[in-house]
Design a protein around this motif. Structure first.
Motif, mmCIF file in Angstrom:
data_model
loop_
_atom_site.group_PDB
_atom_site.id
_atom_site.type_symbol
_atom_site.label_atom_id
_atom_site.label_comp_id
_atom_site.label_asym_id
_atom_site.label_seq_id
_atom_site.Cartn_x
_atom_site.Cartn_y
_atom_site.Cartn_z
ATOM 1 N N GLY A 221 0.801 -1.221 0.000
ATOM 2 C CA GLY A 221 0.000 0.000 0.000
ATOM 3 C C GLY A 221 0.827 1.260 0.000
ATOM 4 N N ARG A 222 2.078 1.165 -0.467
ATOM 5 C CA ARG A 222 2.995 2.300 -0.454
ATOM 6 C C ARG A 222 3.514 2.587 -1.866
ATOM 7 N N PRO A 223 2.750 3.305 -2.677
ATOM 8 C CA PRO A 223 3.188 3.564 -4.056
ATOM 9 C C PRO A 223 4.485 4.349 -4.155
ATOM 10 N N LEU A 224 4.742 5.256 -3.207
ATOM 11 C CA LEU A 224 5.983 6.019 -3.264
ATOM 12 C C LEU A 224 7.186 5.109 -3.075
ATOM 13 N N GLU A 225 7.121 4.229 -2.081
ATOM 14 C CA GLU A 225 8.229 3.306 -1.837
ATOM 15 C C GLU A 225 8.444 2.379 -3.032
ATOM 16 N N ARG A 226 7.352 1.919 -3.632
ATOM 17 C CA ARG A 226 7.485 1.046 -4.806
ATOM 18 C C ARG A 226 8.127 1.804 -5.966
ATOM 19 N N ALA A 227 7.785 3.068 -6.134
ATOM 20 C CA ALA A 227 8.399 3.874 -7.193
ATOM 21 C C ALA A 227 9.893 4.057 -6.946
ATOM 22 N N LEU A 228 10.275 4.232 -5.686
ATOM 23 C CA LEU A 228 11.696 4.379 -5.366
ATOM 24 C C LEU A 228 12.459 3.089 -5.652
ATOM 25 N N LEU A 229 11.843 1.952 -5.390
ATOM 26 C CA LEU A 229 12.492 0.689 -5.741
ATOM 27 C C LEU A 229 12.685 0.575 -7.246
ATOM 28 N N THR A 230 11.690 1.014 -7.998
ATOM 29 C CA THR A 230 11.826 0.989 -9.460
ATOM 30 C C THR A 230 12.951 1.913 -9.911
ATOM 31 N N ALA A 231 13.058 3.094 -9.292
ATOM 32 C CA ALA A 231 14.155 4.003 -9.624
ATOM 33 C C ALA A 231 15.495 3.369 -9.279
ATOM 34 N N PHE A 232 15.567 2.675 -8.144
ATOM 35 C CA PHE A 232 16.787 1.976 -7.759
ATOM 36 C C PHE A 232 17.180 0.946 -8.823
ATOM 37 N N VAL A 233 16.208 0.173 -9.292
ATOM 38 C CA VAL A 233 16.476 -0.831 -10.331
ATOM 39 C C VAL A 233 17.023 -0.154 -11.585
ATOM 40 N N ASP A 234 16.424 0.975 -11.973
ATOM 41 C CA ASP A 234 16.908 1.693 -13.159
ATOM 42 C C ASP A 234 18.340 2.179 -12.971
ATOM 43 N N LEU A 235 18.685 2.606 -11.753
ATOM 44 C CA LEU A 235 20.052 3.053 -11.491
ATOM 45 C C LEU A 235 21.034 1.889 -11.533
ATOM 46 N N VAL A 236 20.622 0.732 -11.034
ATOM 47 C CA VAL A 236 21.479 -0.459 -11.124
ATOM 48 C C VAL A 236 21.789 -0.776 -12.578
ATOM 49 N N ARG A 237 20.808 -0.571 -13.434
ATOM 50 C CA ARG A 237 20.952 -0.933 -14.850
ATOM 51 C C ARG A 237 21.450 0.225 -15.714
ATOM 52 N N ALA A 238 21.768 1.357 -15.115
ATOM 53 C CA ALA A 238 22.162 2.521 -15.899
ATOM 54 C C ALA A 238 23.412 2.245 -16.724
ATOM 55 N N PRO A 239 23.517 2.831 -17.908
ATOM 56 C CA PRO A 239 24.727 2.650 -18.723
ATOM 57 C C PRO A 239 25.983 3.019 -17.955
ATOM 58 N N GLY A 240 27.009 2.216 -18.119
ATOM 59 C CA GLY A 240 28.270 2.477 -17.453
ATOM 60 C C GLY A 240 28.421 1.812 -16.111
ATOM 61 N N THR A 241 27.369 1.105 -15.633
ATOM 62 C CA THR A 241 27.469 0.366 -14.374
ATOM 63 C C THR A 241 27.580 -1.111 -14.675
ATOM 64 N N ALA A 242 28.086 -1.856 -13.669
ATOM 65 C CA ALA A 242 28.306 -3.290 -13.877
ATOM 66 C C ALA A 242 27.014 -4.053 -14.071
ATOM 67 N N GLY A 243 25.897 -3.499 -13.582
ATOM 68 C CA GLY A 243 24.631 -4.196 -13.723
ATOM 69 C C GLY A 243 23.839 -3.782 -14.951
ATOM 70 N N ALA A 244 24.448 -2.995 -15.848
ATOM 71 C CA ALA A 244 23.740 -2.486 -17.017
ATOM 72 C C ALA A 244 23.397 -3.608 -17.979
#
Length: 232
Positions: free
Chosen positions: A33-56
């Motif tokens: 029931g926490r849409p803000l927290e879920r959105a932050l997790l999605t942003a975290f996932v996008d940062l993990v996958r950002a170009p130039g990172t090991a998880g990209a």
């Protein structure tokens, strides 16, 4: 738990072992029931996958992320559902057992954020939602130093914690009808940002929300990262 572990770790482990079943039954997924927290997790996932990172995307080997203070395992499960390789670490053996039972396809380990049993520069990211709240001020620098040590350059960190107008502390002696001895520390985003910076981590974004439902304190979230990537 090691015999030479700090006293607060022993108290935290004993307390969460005592309330693990009731906690998992009462809070099977507090993000539902926490849409803000879920959105932050999605942003975290996008940062993990950002170009130039090991998880990209396209990386030869995608390093895992760690959910530190994983509790019943719902955060790790959500990260797994978003496509990240993830494992959980919790100081409570009983919580780890419940997480393994609830999410048999994922890995959960007993461990402490003060001394992570991981090699240097092996993680693609760290999530620690409401787990640094049990760490005393004098131990927080060593925790963030451990985060810096195990993260790959450019890897992000997502922290969530109770906050307020100033730092504070409270000890609970009962929860879910069980006797415990559990310290809670709430901190301003500024004080946590300072501790992260002193450990060599840089803050990328801050989010602050007011209490909801039965919450008594605001919630603060920090997205930080270990320098050494295209975010520089």
């Amino acid at each position: 738990m090691r015999a030479d572990s700090p006293e607060f770790l022993t108290a935290t482990q004993t307390s969460y072992d005592a309330i693990a079943e009731a906690y998992a039954a009462g809070l099977p997924d507090s993000l539902a029931g926490r849409p803000l927290e879920r959105a932050l997790l999605t942003a975290f996932v996008d940062l993990v996958r950002a170009p130039g990172t090991a998880g990209a995307p396209g990386a030869a080997v995608r390093p895992p992320v760690a959910d530190i203070g994983s509790g019943p395992g719902y955060v790790a499960a959500r990260l797994h559902g978003l496509g990240l390789p993830v494992f959980g670490i919790d100081v409570s053996p009983r919580m780890v057992a419940l997480a393994r039972r609830a999410h048999p396809g994922l890995r959960f380990h007993v461990g402490s954020m003060t001394a992570l049993d991981l090699p240097d520069e092996t993680l693609g990211g760290i999530v620690a939602l409401y787990s640094i709240i049990h760490v005393p001020d004098d131990h927080l620098p060593s925790v963030f130093a451990e985060f810096h040590r195990v993260l790959l350059p450019g890897a992000p960190v997502l922290l969530g914690f109770q906050s307020g107008a100033e730092d504070g502390h409270q000890r609970l002696t009962e929860r879910f009808g069980s006797p415990i001895s559990l310290d809670y520390y709430w901190r301003t985003p500024e004080s946590v940002t300072t501790a992260l910076r002193e450990a060599g981590l840089r803050v990328h974004a801050r989010v602050f929300r007011e209490p909801e439902g039965e919450e008594k304190l605001p919630r603060a979230f920090l997205l930080a990262y270990r320098p050494g990537s295209v975010r520089e």
